[in-house]
Design a protein around this motif. Structure first.
Motif, PDB file in Angstrom:
ATOM      1  N   TYR A  14       0.960  -1.144  -0.063  1.00 19.52           N
ATOM      2  CA  TYR A  14       0.019  -0.088   0.111  1.00 19.52           C
ATOM      3  C   TYR A  14       0.842   1.270  -0.010  1.00 19.52           C
ATOM      4  O   TYR A  14       1.713   1.356   0.914  1.00 19.52           O
ATOM      5  CB  TYR A  14      -0.768  -0.067   1.302  1.00 19.52           C
ATOM      6  N   LYS A  37      -2.473   7.985  -3.148  1.00 22.27           N
ATOM      7  CA  LYS A  37      -2.323   6.601  -2.852  1.00 22.27           C
ATOM      8  C   LYS A  37      -2.617   5.349  -3.761  1.00 22.27           C
ATOM      9  O   LYS A  37      -3.352   5.679  -4.695  1.00 22.27           O
ATOM     10  CB  LYS A  37      -3.413   6.271  -1.374  1.00 22.27           C
ATOM     11  N   TYR A  38      -2.022   4.224  -3.657  1.00 22.44           N
ATOM     12  CA  TYR A  38      -2.346   3.193  -4.271  1.00 22.44           C
ATOM     13  C   TYR A  38      -2.629   2.219  -3.300  1.00 22.44           C
ATOM     14  O   TYR A  38      -1.608   1.665  -2.529  1.00 22.44           O
ATOM     15  CB  TYR A  38      -0.871   2.767  -5.330  1.00 22.44           C
ATOM     16  N   THR A  98      -2.420   0.915 -12.226  1.00 22.58           N
ATOM     17  CA  THR A  98      -1.096   1.439 -11.546  1.00 22.58           C
ATOM     18  C   THR A  98      -0.727   2.903 -11.722  1.00 22.58           C
ATOM     19  O   THR A  98       0.268   3.168 -11.054  1.00 22.58           O
ATOM     20  CB  THR A  98       0.053   0.430 -12.384  1.00 22.58           C
ATOM     21  N   SER A 119      -4.439  -0.812  -5.062  1.00 24.84           N
ATOM     22  CA  SER A 119      -4.935  -1.981  -6.020  1.00 24.84           C
ATOM     23  C   SER A 119      -5.127  -1.425  -7.416  1.00 24.84           C
ATOM     24  O   SER A 119      -5.544  -0.228  -7.420  1.00 24.84           O
ATOM     25  CB  SER A 119      -5.702  -2.841  -5.546  1.00 24.84           C
ATOM     26  N   GLU A 136       0.492  12.831 -10.213  1.00 26.47           N
ATOM     27  CA  GLU A 136       0.130  11.421 -10.253  1.00 26.47           C
ATOM     28  C   GLU A 136       1.286  10.678 -10.107  1.00 26.47           C
ATOM     29  O   GLU A 136       2.497  11.201  -9.991  1.00 26.47           O
ATOM     30  CB  GLU A 136      -0.097  11.258 -11.905  1.00 26.47           C
ATOM     31  N   PHE A 148       7.468   3.699  -7.098  1.00 23.72           N
ATOM     32  CA  PHE A 148       6.130   4.197  -7.143  1.00 23.72           C
ATOM     33  C   PHE A 148       6.722   5.719  -7.074  1.00 23.72           C
ATOM     34  O   PHE A 148       6.752   6.731  -6.141  1.00 23.72           O
ATOM     35  CB  PHE A 148       5.748   4.009  -5.516  1.00 23.72           C
ATOM     36  N   VAL A 167      -2.040   6.431 -10.641  1.00 22.27           N
ATOM     37  CA  VAL A 167      -2.910   7.068  -9.781  1.00 22.27           C
ATOM     38  C   VAL A 167      -2.999   8.485  -9.935  1.00 22.27           C
ATOM     39  O   VAL A 167      -1.625   9.036  -9.929  1.00 22.27           O
ATOM     40  CB  VAL A 167      -2.896   6.641  -8.185  1.00 22.27           C
ATOM     41  N   GLU A 199       2.975   6.435 -10.648  1.00 21.47           N
ATOM     42  CA  GLU A 199       2.865   4.968 -11.354  1.00 21.47           C
ATOM     43  C   GLU A 199       3.714   3.891 -10.521  1.00 21.47           C
ATOM     44  O   GLU A 199       4.649   4.091 -10.004  1.00 21.47           O
ATOM     45  CB  GLU A 199       3.408   5.059 -12.568  1.00 21.47           C
ATOM     46  N   PHE A 200       2.791   2.874 -10.110  1.00 23.22           N
ATOM     47  CA  PHE A 200       3.161   1.660  -9.566  1.00 23.22           C
ATOM     48  C   PHE A 200       3.904   0.735 -10.541  1.00 23.22           C
ATOM     49  O   PHE A 200       3.287   0.243 -11.277  1.00 23.22           O
ATOM     50  CB  PHE A 200       2.109   1.444  -8.747  1.00 23.22           C
TER      51      PHE A 200
END
Lengths: 117, 112
Positions: free
Chosen positions: A32, A49-50, A55, A52, A64, A74, A57, A66-67
């Protein structure tokens, strides 16, 4: 134990330029992930936040992130930086203790952003 | 809608003394977490309170203790203060420990 690394202690950009702040994490399960911003003498404000799903957000203030699971990263991005974005930025990972969301956050050391006019 | 509030804003104490910091969570939240942020560092998790009990604890000595009241507000107590306890102490609230935590402005503690 989980850990977070922010490789850049200090970044300077010109107003209007694009921005990318790096964050790498170490965690055994699906992480998370969060980005917070802290202005001098202030508390932390959640940018995004990320948990799930998608990817990429979107957050507040035009940010923004990116996971990327393959890179354990991140990274935080903004296409055009404003002078008011000058602050310290923290990446954090949330721990899922034994399947129960206790919510302990582990933070990186932070990246200080300076914006030149 | 009031956010997370903390008191006092600043505090100066002498080594060996005891200090109590206070936190009121965001309206509707029932979980309070405390973090210590030393100068130039990221916040470090101290402990979390839920239903008036300490639910999880970070790597801090027993000199750090806390309490949560029925109205969900919380106190952080530090005994036998050391110079190294000088830091910004942040309180964060959430709903049942859900990850989205909201932070207060912090209490700046200086130990001389």
């Amino acid at each position: 134990a989980q850990s977070v690394t922010q490789p850049d202690i200090h970044i300077t950009v010109s107003e209007g330029a694009s921005l990318e702040l790096r964050c790498n994490y170490s965690y055994g399960a699906t992480p998370y992930l969060f980005w917070y911003v802290q202005s001098p003498g202030q508390g932390l404000q959640l940018l995004l936040k990320y948990f799930s799903g998608d990817t990429l957000v979107q957050g507040i203030k035009g940010f923004e992130a990116e996971f990327k699971r393959s890179q354990s990263s991140f990274n935080l991005r903004k296409p055009s930086v404003h002078w008011s974005d000058a602050a310290e930025y923290f990446c954090a990972v949330g721990e899922d203790a034994g399947g129960t969301s206790y919510g302990k956050l582990t933070f990186g050391q932070g990246t200080i952003l300076t914006v030149h006019p | 809608d009031a956010g997370v509030t903390q008191s006092p804003t600043h505090l100066i104490k002498t080594r060996g003394q005891q200090v109590t910091l206070r936190c009121s969570p965001k309206s509707g939240h029932d979980t309070v977490s405390w973090y210590q942020q030393a100068l130039g560092q990221g916040p470090q998790f101290i402990f979390q309170y839920y239903e008036e009990e300490e639910r999880q604890r970070g790597n801090f000595p027993d000199r750090f203790s806390g309490h949560q009241f029925p109205n969900y507000s919380s106190e952080l107590n530090v005994n036998a203060l050391l110079l190294g306890d000088s830091a910004l102490y942040l309180c964060a609230s959430s709903l049942n420990g859900y990850y989205e935590q909201y932070f207060g402005p912090g209490t700046r503690l200086t130990v001389t």
